[in-house]
Write an enzyme that holds these catalytic residues in place. Structure first.
Site, PDB file in Angstrom:
ATOM      1  CE1 TYR B 353      39.516  32.678  36.618  1.00  0.00           C
ATOM      2  CE2 TYR B 353      39.775  30.581  35.925  1.00  0.00           C
ATOM      3  CZ  TYR B 353      38.891  31.467  36.195  1.00  0.00           C
ATOM      4  OH  TYR B 353      37.519  31.406  36.061  1.00  0.00           O
ATOM      5  CG  PHE B 356      43.853  38.672  33.875  1.00  0.00           C
ATOM      6  CD1 PHE B 356      44.393  39.606  33.377  1.00  0.00           C
ATOM      7  CD2 PHE B 356      43.399  37.492  32.983  1.00  0.00           C
ATOM      8  CE1 PHE B 356      44.246  39.927  31.841  1.00  0.00           C
ATOM      9  CE2 PHE B 356      43.046  37.817  31.503  1.00  0.00           C
ATOM     10  CZ  PHE B 356      43.860  38.940  31.129  1.00  0.00           C
ATOM     11  CE  LYS B 362      42.581  42.736  38.594  1.00  0.00           C
ATOM     12  NZ  LYS B 362      41.999  41.611  37.523  1.00  0.00           N
ATOM     13  CE1 TYR B 363      41.894  40.735  41.932  1.00  0.00           C
ATOM     14  CE2 TYR B 363      44.138  40.703  41.144  1.00  0.00           C
ATOM     15  CZ  TYR B 363      42.967  40.247  41.158  1.00  0.00           C
ATOM     16  OH  TYR B 363      42.106  39.446  40.210  1.00  0.00           O
ATOM     17  CD  GLU B 421      34.063  31.747  39.005  1.00  0.00           C
ATOM     18  OE1 GLU B 421      34.192  33.160  39.385  1.00  0.00           O
ATOM     19  OE2 GLU B 421      33.838  31.428  37.605  1.00  0.00           O
ATOM     20  CG  ASP B 449      25.214  32.711  36.031  1.00  0.00           C
ATOM     21  OD1 ASP B 449      24.914  33.907  36.526  1.00  0.00           O
ATOM     22  OD2 ASP B 449      25.609  32.546  34.696  1.00  0.00           O
ATOM     23  CG  MET B 450      26.182  37.099  38.973  1.00  0.00           C
ATOM     24  SD  MET B 450      27.626  38.515  39.312  1.00  0.00           S
ATOM     25  CE  MET B 450      29.010  37.497  38.541  1.00  0.00           C
ATOM     26  CD  GLU B 465      39.178  40.201  39.461  1.00  0.00           C
ATOM     27  OE1 GLU B 465      39.833  40.926  38.817  1.00  0.00           O
ATOM     28  OE2 GLU B 465      39.405  39.262  40.168  1.00  0.00           O
ATOM     29  CD  GLU B 474      35.696  40.432  29.255  1.00  0.00           C
ATOM     30  OE1 GLU B 474      35.691  40.259  30.711  1.00  0.00           O
ATOM     31  OE2 GLU B 474      36.819  40.946  28.593  1.00  0.00           O
TER      32      GLU B 474
END
Lengths: 665, 665
Positions: B353, B356, B362-363, B421, B449-450, B465, B474
């Site tokens: 974490y 990244f 990226k952000y 998350e 879990d979504m 992301e 992924e």
């Protein structure tokens, strides 16, 4: 009911099938066809109008339930597995640009294969890829193959290779040449098959069913390729038949030869189509006069509409000449890989001696060679007094001793024989033979390795039979180099020379048998094998030659040969799974002995060819050149071969340093 | 003495060598060259006049004793291994038709390699195959490679590819075209290298030393190929240098770029030849005026004759820009295979974490996308009252939550955020972040879990992301399909779409690293890897695209793409070791994010490319077409890729049924 019985031949090809249309009542169809002379039917598994995308939407999370006709209970398990080959829906096209069709095809293919597995069918017939494209079809079949237990998948391929017709139709050689050669590549069904099976990595359960229709047959060269491929069935259409004077179906000479060749290569015939000949066939196989067509569809009562066809196929089967003794002996060895011998390190067994001693042809060649050598060596005036010293090196249980004595007797010349043999077990038998035959004064038995024996005198003639399938592969050169110490400088070696030969082959079965070991070492080993379901793609070429005696001051038995094979353009492209190896030996002057196909000694059974595999099958485009390299390498303890190809693709060098396969000195 | 020091760069390429002539007193030669600014010498091991066939006959059974100059004691073991590369006799020609020469060559090659091993040299320079033929040479080197412990063999190959000159010299496109294309194939030194290493099966100790002479350099495309090959050294001849105004050696712009590229790819420079510039160089690296030539041969006292050359090379080395922070970060990942993630089955670690979250580029792209989406979604008149519901699915430790809140603040709009998350460890940190930042009223944390979360309300914007190096690898599609249940029908997904890209690459190092596992499964796996010593042979093409939200009644995330790559004829032939994979994502409208080389977002470090290997390296002839097939397959428990090529050769389908590599759902 099988087409016939041939003593010694248990090939599957005596069973004949027929392709049938979709029918709700498969039990009736099966009975009618079994009664009609067939052994199995090739039957659709699904109603041809079925499309998953048109089926009722399945419940969420559920699966499509295919509208199969009936249940698995319609036939008994043994009926399904013995008498039915499943025919997959012919409309499927996984490489279609129409997404719905492609998706329907994938679903249906999986459903049908799953259903066929459930029924324990022995085989399923996959439809011909509709276009040249087949990658997605192959991917889906390949996925299915991973999960199949034993079912074979027969990919249906038309037996076409358009080049023959094109060449015939355009006599203008120059202008048309290029156009034709493009067409050969594009329309050669072998190409599509090759792509499909390369993608599926030569899966052993993927094989071919060749479709033979009214189209003219490809050239003999193009046909030949298929003999090395895993062809399981030939679907012979009624349209391929001619009509004889009496109105009966028959085949052209070329078609007859082809069908006979199928029988000889374990390929089953499946008849397909409607009867095209105007013959009414009464019961049994005899035919009555008349022009009424056999009634169709109710085969249970009337005569089968294809009765005349199956009778004709049966006639072709029964007409084949019976197997010769040699063929029957060799039958069980066909395409069966045998591990190579270690002749210097191991001793042969009695049974092996027994088998090889029966090869009369071989020994009569030796007798002739010895006879001629004796006659030429001994002057006429010395014939009564001179005693020729002949040494048999590697005498085994004595066949060459006997041969030499017979030759001397026929030549009316005197002989003193030394029989040198390293295998103490064979020496026991040698002593008993000499005692039995009363040869005590003629023959001296020496229990010793010829390379270390200190001979009491020198020989006029050195006779040996140390040759392997590839000539020098059982180390005849090294043995004879060691033995020639006790040969007179003007002495004769029988054999006086030998040469190995090699030619590229298609041999899908052998390749798969090597692959089944699942390691690299077996791909870097050569095998003795009776090549049968093999396509010899080019005439073999000579590789290594050895001559004896060899009086050069520094003997070097290492060899390197680069070989260039030109592939005939009319054959089309081909797959090379390795090389077939042979030898030819000069025993003495004109007297030779060998298994090189063009000059092979007839009716000799002591040697099968040798097979050198390639780790990766080589695709050779039509008319291109294959370049191969063979090395014979020698160290202080062993001899081995290395090999590779550098054109049309480059392989790794096989067996470096003899890491996988070698013969000990 | 190294050419220079670059912070963070420990590449071997900072060491420079020089090629020296045969000399009985190698200790003096070495000292002179080390003093003269070089780090190692490339020195002949045998007197060039030595020929085994002319040597005194060895005693029977004995071996040739080579007349080596001196003993191994001349230098210390560490001097031999650190400062000497052995140069094999240049006269050897194992593929000569002259049997004596071929035999002498084989004996000498083996003697020299054996001597070099005895000295523990790090590398030996093998002479260029004298003709196009190299099969026997390769066989002998391959045998030696089997027995070497760690010594590298550098096959010397001229950096030539005549096609550029030929094309330039003949403007007549039509007539000359075919002749030229034949010449390309014949005279391209890459072809000979490729044959040699294919025969040696990509042995990891066989590499290349490129010879750069006064001949003009091949086209940029032809040069490019070598970057994916195992090039260890470049022998730069003095004849390749120009003379500047002051009489000093220098290189053309193209040569400078080439040498810099060598430095960047860990390729050592070896200077060779006599000085060609009229410069007298005083001690150190500063040069005095004058035209006297540096005295040769007694380097111990005077200045090294190549001093000006090594100084120039050192200048090129030092002139390189310092490594950026990103380059230093990536340095240790270059060409290093990383096992693929199992993002749904495993939880990330804190360190991951941490890394990244630092990717500001990226952000800031995400912030821009969210900002634009908010502005377009909320009408001007509702700006003060409307609350947009934004859900971050896969919130991790919260970087996108922060980004979303910042975007809302900048847009001056109200936001209600749900942070979903599945990793309970990350959720701990999320809670602490929310407390720390005082976001309690704005952010709801959901530990779930979504795909299974039952949301209390529907979202306007779904931000995620979940992309891997290959976009969908992924399982972003499956996750977002599961999450869109709680997205309003007119809601926005950020990202809204993503596409994977793929292109064929030469990557000898990666191929060998996969091969080293010695099983098939590793060849059927894809790897995340910072592609560096890799040749990108064609521009990547798009493979699979996914769009979100996806409201079609039956979502199908399976994909199949057939890709056709045309290889530029001016590149010459090339070896393909697999495919480099990338992605590009549309976050919202014009705001994109990605690593596809042509459109890559600069200074972003969150993703390295992905590498799909091929089990057998593919030889692609100059100007031909490569056809590749990629499938994305989905079952109820996993997602996997299958891939294959069907032109110019046919590979097996890799990874059928995901047998070697899959991502769990």
């Amino acid at each position: 009911m099988p087409l016939g019985q041939r003593s010694g031949d248990n090939s599957e090809s005596r069973y004949c099938g027929t392709e049938v249309a979709y029918n709700d009542e498969i039990e009736n169809t099966l009975t009618a066809n079994l009664t009609g002379g067939f052994d199995f039917i090739v039957a659709p598994l699904l109603n041809p109008s079925y499309r998953p995308s048109k089926a009722k939407a399945p419940p969420v999370g559920g699966l499509h339930v295919p509208p199969f006709a009936g249940s698995d209970l319609i036939l008994s398990p043994s009926q399904w597995s013995s008498h039915v080959v499943g025919k997959l829906s012919t409309w499927i096209d996984l490489d279609s640009e129409n997404d719905i069709l492609a998706s329907d095809s994938e679903i249906t293919l999986k459903q049908e294969l799953s259903w066929a597995s459930h029924l324990s069918l022995q085989a399923c017939l996959l439809p011909t890829p509709p276009s040249g494209e087949c990658a997605n079809y192959a991917r889906c079949v390949n996925q299915a193959l991973e999960g199949l237990s034993s079912m074979q998948l027969w990919l249906r391929m038309p037996l076409t290779c358009n080049e023959v017709e094109d060449v015939e139709s355009t006599q203008d050689e120059d202008a048309a040449c290029k156009v034709n050669s493009t067409q050969i590549i594009k329309e050669d069904s072998w190409e599509c098959w090759n792509t499909f099976r390369m993608l599926s990595e030569h899966h052993s359960q993927l094989s071919v069913a060749l479709d033979i229709t009214s189209e003219s047959l490809p050239s003999p060269n193009a046909l030949k390729r298929w003999l090395g491929e895993p062809v399981r069935a030939a679907v012979l259409h009624t349209s391929a038949f001619l009509t004889n004077k009496r109105g009966y179906p028959c085949l052209s000479k070329r078609h007859q030869m082809l069908v006979t060749s199928f029988f000889n290569h374990n390929i089953q015939v499946v008849l397909s189509g409607m009867p095209q000949q105007l013959v009414d066939v009464s019961e049994g196989s005899s035919a009555s006069e008349g022009s009424e067509k056999g009634s169709e569809g109710n085969g249970q009562v009337s005569v089968h509409p294809l009765r005349a066809y199956v009778d004709y196929i049966s006639h072709l089967y029964k007409r084949m000449p019976p197997l010769t003794e040699q063929e029957r002996f060799e039958m069980s060895y066909r395409d069966f890989l045998q591990a190579p011998l270690q002749p210097l390190m191991d001793n042969l067994e009695a049974q092996t001696y027994e088998t090889f001693e029966k090869d009369n042809v071989k020994y009569s060649q030796y007798k002739l060679a010895i006879y001629m050598a004796l006659r030429e060596r001994v002057k006429e005036e010395d014939a009564e007094t001179a005693v020729t010293v002949l040494m048999v090196v590697g005498a085994g249980r004595g066949p060459l001793v006997r041969t030499a004595l017979e030759a001397a007797q026929e030549a009316n010349l005197k002989l003193r024989v030394y029989a040198v043999e390293k295998n103490p077990n064979a020496v026991v038998t040698l002593h008993s033979l000499v005692a039995l035959e009363g040869w005590k004064d003629l023959v001296t038995i020496v229990s010793c390795d010829m390379r270390s024996w200190e001979a009491p005198e020198k020989a006029d003639i050195l006779v040996s039979e140390l040759l392997g399938s590839f000539g020098d592969n059982e180390l005849s050169p090294e043995c004879l180099d060691g033995a020639q110490r006790f040969l007179k400088k003007d002495g004769i070696s029988i054999p006086s020379a030998y040469t190995s030969f090699i030619g590229p082959i298609t041999a899908a079965k052998l390749y798969n048998d090597v692959k089944a070991h699942n390691d690299m070492a077996h791909f870097e080993t050569s095998y003795v094998v009776k090549l049968h379901s093999v396509a010899k793609l080019c005439p073999p070429q000579s590789v290594f030659t050895f001559e004896h005696p060899n009086w050069s001051p520094k003997i070097d038995n290492r060899r390197y040969k680069k070989l260039t094979f030109e592939f005939s353009p009319d054959m089309g492209s081909a797959a090379v799974h390795g090389f077939g190896g042979y030898f030819d030996a000069t025993l003495y002057k004109d007297v030779h002995l060998g298994i090189e196909p063009a000059t092979a000694t007839p009716d000799m059974f002591s040697w099968f060819p040798i097979y050198f595999p390639l780790r990766v099958p080589l695709y050779v485009p039509a008319g291109s050149t294959l370049v191969a390299h063979f090395w014979r390498c020698v160290s202080s303890t062993k001899v081995w071969y290395e090999w590779s190809v550098t054109s049309p693709a480059i392989s790794p060098i096989h067996n470096p340093n003899g890491r996988s396969y070698w013969v000990g000195l």
